[in-house]
Every structure is written in structure tokens, then in C-alpha cells.
Design a protein around this motif. Structure first.
Motif, PDB file in Angstrom:
ATOM      1  N   ASP A 194       0.760  -1.344  -4.702  1.00 11.85           N
ATOM      2  CA  ASP A 194      -0.476  -0.653  -4.354  1.00 11.85           C
ATOM      3  C   ASP A 194      -1.570  -1.149  -5.274  1.00 11.85           C
ATOM      4  N   GLY A 230       0.867  -1.179   0.000  1.00  8.74           N
ATOM      5  CA  GLY A 230       0.000   0.000   0.000  1.00  8.74           C
ATOM      6  C   GLY A 230       0.900   1.225   0.000  1.00  8.74           C
ATOM      7  N   VAL A 234       1.988   1.074   6.024  1.00  2.06           N
ATOM      8  CA  VAL A 234       1.864   2.385   6.655  1.00  2.06           C
ATOM      9  C   VAL A 234       0.493   2.967   6.336  1.00  2.06           C
TER      10      VAL A 234
END
Ligand code: SAH
Length: 455
Positions: A303, A280, A352
């Protein structure tokens, strides 16, 4: 890429005199990365259109950049040949340099006169903000008509692409029209290049003369035109009339975002990892910090959103990095809810501010993919601390910080989840505060560091 400019001011063919390009004679010129062509698809006394066609050779552009990108063919198959960009601005100056100075040997009075023009840009990038073109040109008196191109006309359900078909019309001096296009096309494209220098400030001020200073988007125009280089922005700012109103420099304390990324980087460094997954990865903010660290020899950013990956590529200036850096980094599209063998064999992974973007009921899929299948030696996870939201005056109780957050957890909820995952998949977990903690509410961001246990 293509740009056309039309006028109906009779005799419309005088446009040829204004541009110093004969409507009867096509003109071809060389550019550093391809060729430009000027020709007139229509030239009658009633209406005259000049076309500037720029052919960019994507292979020449990517020469010496082999191996870059999220896909093997990306250096060769990209939007640079057709999307309006700074290449078009360079070609404008090359083709219509004299007209840009406002001089016309044959029709000086016409060059000084406001004339009705219509400009068509069939493919203009609008990655982050589809309304920006309207704001930028609208303020300068243009009537702006635009519609987004579909991502793929065969599959309307895929939605819109980040490219606009744009038409501008206004009664302006040709010189001003060309200056507006010259500055604003690269601003809309907002691609970062590795090299920008003081000469760019000069160009911006020269072509922005008379309109940039008072433009409500001046700050954005300056920032993007100068490729987000702060020092250059500050130097340019000194030339504007309200220089005194300049905001004081920001305090040097790190904002929460920086603190979070630094904390994650620190955890990854001290884990001893040399290969790292950024799961991500978003626009590449963490990767930008990991890339300069020699300890990290292999980085993979993943992602689910192709759109943010495009931004990541640009933010990381991947295309301009020296080969030794570029070869260490891969950006790729994928979803953390499906097992992905490409994620195996890494020393560490970072998640994160990602878990809260998944439905809580689907989180177990990510657990299996990351902890069960990819199984990196360490996993660093950050997520907002829901308790801290009370400190944000603008957040009504119960609201999340970001509209795309599916949930936000208290410290107890996060720790309970992390401990359960750790024991289920054979990891040990520790917790760290990120950001300045409130005595009662805890830190704004919570971080868990998982370490795989010897099996
Ligand atoms: N880690 C980045 C971005 C956080 S935003 C940073 O700190 O700046 C959350 C990111 O997770 C978004 O870029 C979103 O596209 C991505 N994401 C959401 N669901 C995902 C999924 N199922 N698989 C992979 N990425 C996902």
C-alpha cells in the motif's frame, strides 16, 4: 513511555502519601517486558509532580518473532517503548495499586476528596481519530489540551504523526483519575493483542465503575478495551444499565464488503494461485481472509500509505501470529504507479477497490506496473458500479461513494477499460457481479478476472 501527575493542593507533597510512594525515594520495579520507575521531578509544598516512566524492551517484546513485519528492523524499532499503551496501564496498577482502590493509610480523608490534578502524556497514540482523546476525557470533566507531534520536525511538509502530546486537568478523586487513565490509555492506543480473556471484562467493569455506564463513548471504549472480541463485548454489555436497549443481533447475511472480499478470495482460490499480491491492501481485510487458506503460501500486501499499513499490521495481529503464518506474509510500502521489481514472480494479484483511487489520467501507469511488468498469472480487480449509486438514497446524483474516489465507472466503462487492458497486455478477461444486483442498475460492485495468455 512517560506519564506525570501533578497537584497544587497544599501541601502538594501529600501526593506521596496518596500514592504510597515517598517523594524522596525513587522506586523501580520489574514488568514482564521491562521496568517501571516512579520518581518525583518536583516536590514542593506548592506543587508536586510524580512521574511514571516505563521502559519497554522492544527486543524482549519481539522475542521469538523474528522475520515479522514490513521492514526487517520493525520488531526492534517500533513505537512500543515510547507510546502510551496498555503497558503503561499495567505499570500504573503495579506502582499505584493501593491508590487505585482509594485507600490511603496516612491521608484517608484526602484520598476521598476531589483534588486539582494535571496529567501529562507526552506521546499518546491517536491513529484513527485525533479528537477521540478530547471526547473520552472531556465527558469525564477534564479540560483537555492536546497537539499532534509532527511526523518529523525536520520535514514539516510531511505533516502530523499519529501521536498526541496530551494534558488533562480536572478536580477529581485520585482513585477516579487513575481508573480513567487505566482504562482509556489502552483504548486510545487500540493495539490488538492475541490473547484477551474474560478477566479483562472484570478489569473493565471494576475500573469503569461509576463512569463507564453513562459515558457516551461506552460502546467504543468497551469494544476497544476488549480488543474487538465480540463475545467479550456482549458479556460486558450485560452488566450495563440499559442492557434491554441492546440492538438485536445483526442478520447473518454478509454485507457488501464481506461479499466482495469473499468473491475475490474465491477467484484467487480457483485461479490455483499459491503466491498472491494484494495491491492497495489497505488495512488488510483481504489478507486476513487469505492468511488461513493453506493454498496461499506467499502473500505480499502493498500500500502507498504507511498509516494504513500500521493498521494492517495490527488488524492482522502480525506480531502475535505463529511463525509459520507470519513467514508467509509480507507487508510493504510502495506505489502502484512506479515499476517495482518486488512484485514480479507472483501467481496472482488482487486490486480490491483501488483503481478508483488513482486519477483516471494516471491509470495507465498502474496498468504498466501490474499488467506490463509484474505480470502475475491472474489479476482480480473490483471497483464500484457507478450506475448502482442511484440506489443509495444518501448519494446525490453524480457523487462518488467515497470522497477519495477519483472516478466511478458504469459497467460499460469498466468493461471497456478491462478489455482494452487485457488485449494490450496479453490477458483474457471475464466479469462477475458482486453483491445483490439491481435488475436495471446492475450490481453494487463489479469484478473483472484477468488471466494471462500463454505467450
Ligand atoms: N483493498 C483494500 C483497500 C481499498 S482502499 C480493501 O478493499 O479494503 C484503496 C487503497 O489503495 C488505500 O489503502 C490506498 O492507500 C491505496 N492506494 C491508493 N493509491 C495507491 C497507489 N498509487 N499505490 C498503492 N496503493 C494505493
Amino acid at each position: 513511555m512517560l506519564l506525570t501527575i501533578s497537584t497544587i493542593h497544599p501541601p502538594a507533597t501529600d501526593l506521596g502519601y496518596l500514592l504510597h510512594k515517598n517523594p524522596a525515594r525513587p522506586f523501580t520495579f520489574d514488568l514482564p517486558v521491562g521496568q517501571g520507575h516512579v520518581f518525583y521531578p518536583e516536590a514542593t509544598p506548592e506543587r508536586c509532580t510524580v512521574a511514571l516512566l516505563v521502559e519497554v524492551d522492544p527486543v524482549a517484546l519481539s522475542r521469538g518473532r523474528q522475520g515479522a513485519g514490513s521492514m526487517p528492523l520493525e520488531p526492534y524499532v517500533n513505537d512500543r517503548p515510547y507510546a502510551a499503551s496498555s503497558f503503561l496501564s499495567s505499570a500504573l496498577r503495579e506502582a499505584f495499586g493501593t491508590a487505585m482502590t482509594g485507600r490511603s493509610k496516612e491521608r484517608p480523608e484526602l484520598a476521598a476528596q476531589e483534588l486539582p490534578f494535571e496529567v501529562h502524556l507526552p506521546a499518546l497514540p491517536s491513529r484513527s481519530d485525533s479528537d477521540l482523546a478530547r471526547r473520552l476525557f472531556g465527558h469525564l470533566g477534564y479540560t483537555v489540551t492536546s497537539h499532534p507531534h509532527p511526523l518529523d520536525p525536520q520535514f514539516p511538509e510531511w505533516g502530523e504523526s499519529p501521536y498526541l502530546d496530551l494534558t488533562l486537568s480536572a478536580t477529581v478523586r485520585l482513585k477516579d483519575l487513575l481508573a480513567h487513565l487505566y482504562v482509556l490509555i489502552p483504548v486510545l492506543d487500540d493495539t490488538k493483542h492475541y490473547y484477551v480473556d474474560e478477566a479483562e471484562i472484570d478489569k473493565l467493569l471494576r475500573h469503569g465503575e461509576g463512569w463507564l455506564d453513562g459515558h457516551p463513548e461506552r460502546e467504543l471504549i468497551t469494544r476497544r478495551y476488549l480488543k474487538h472480541r465480540r463475545a467479550l463485548q456482549r458479556a460486558a454489555q450485560a452488566h450495563f444499565s440499559d442492557e434491554d436497549a441492546l440492538e438485536p443481533p445483526r442478520p447473518v447475511t454478509l454485507n457488501l464488503n464481506d461479499q466482495r472480499l469473499e468473491a475475490v478470495k474465491g477467484a484467487l482460490l480457483s485461479s490455483g494461485a499459491s503466491s498472491v499480491l494484494d495491491l492497495g491492501c489497505g488495512e488488510g481485510n483481504l489478507l486476513a481472509r487469505l492468511l488461513p487458506e493453506r493454498q496461499f503460501t506467499r502473500l505480499l500486501g502493498l500500500d502507498v500509505s504507511p498509516r494504513v499499513l500500521v493498521r494492517a499490521r495490527e488488524n492482522l495481529r502480525l506480531d502475535d501470529l505463529p511463525g509459520s503464518y507470519r513467514d508467509r506474509l509480507t507487508l510493504t510500502q510502495g506505489s502502484l504507479t512506479y515499476r517495482d521489481t518486488r512484485l514480479r514472480g507472483y501467481d496472482a494479484a488482487a486490486l480490491v477497490e483501488v483503481i478508483e483511487h488513482l486519477d483516471e489520467t494516471r491509470l495507465w501507469t498502474l496498468e504498466r506496473v501490474v499488467f506490463g511488468d509484474a505480470r502475475p498469472g491472474s489479476v482480480v480487480v473490483t471497483t464500484p458500479n457507478e450506475e448502482f449509486n442511484a440506489r443509495w438514497a444518501s448519494l446525490p446524483a453524480g457523487d462518488t461513494r467515497h470522497e477519495d474516489h477519483r472516478f466511478e465507472w458504469t459497467r460499460a466503462q469498466f468493461q471497456e477499460w478491462a478489455r482494452r487492458v487485457a488485449s494490450e497486455f496479453g490477458y483474457a478477461v471475464t466479469f462477475t457481479d458482486v453483491g445483490e444486483a439491481d435488475e436495471r442498475l446492475g450490481p453494487p460492485t463489479q469484478m473483472a478476472v484477468f488471466r494471462r495468455e500463454a505467450s
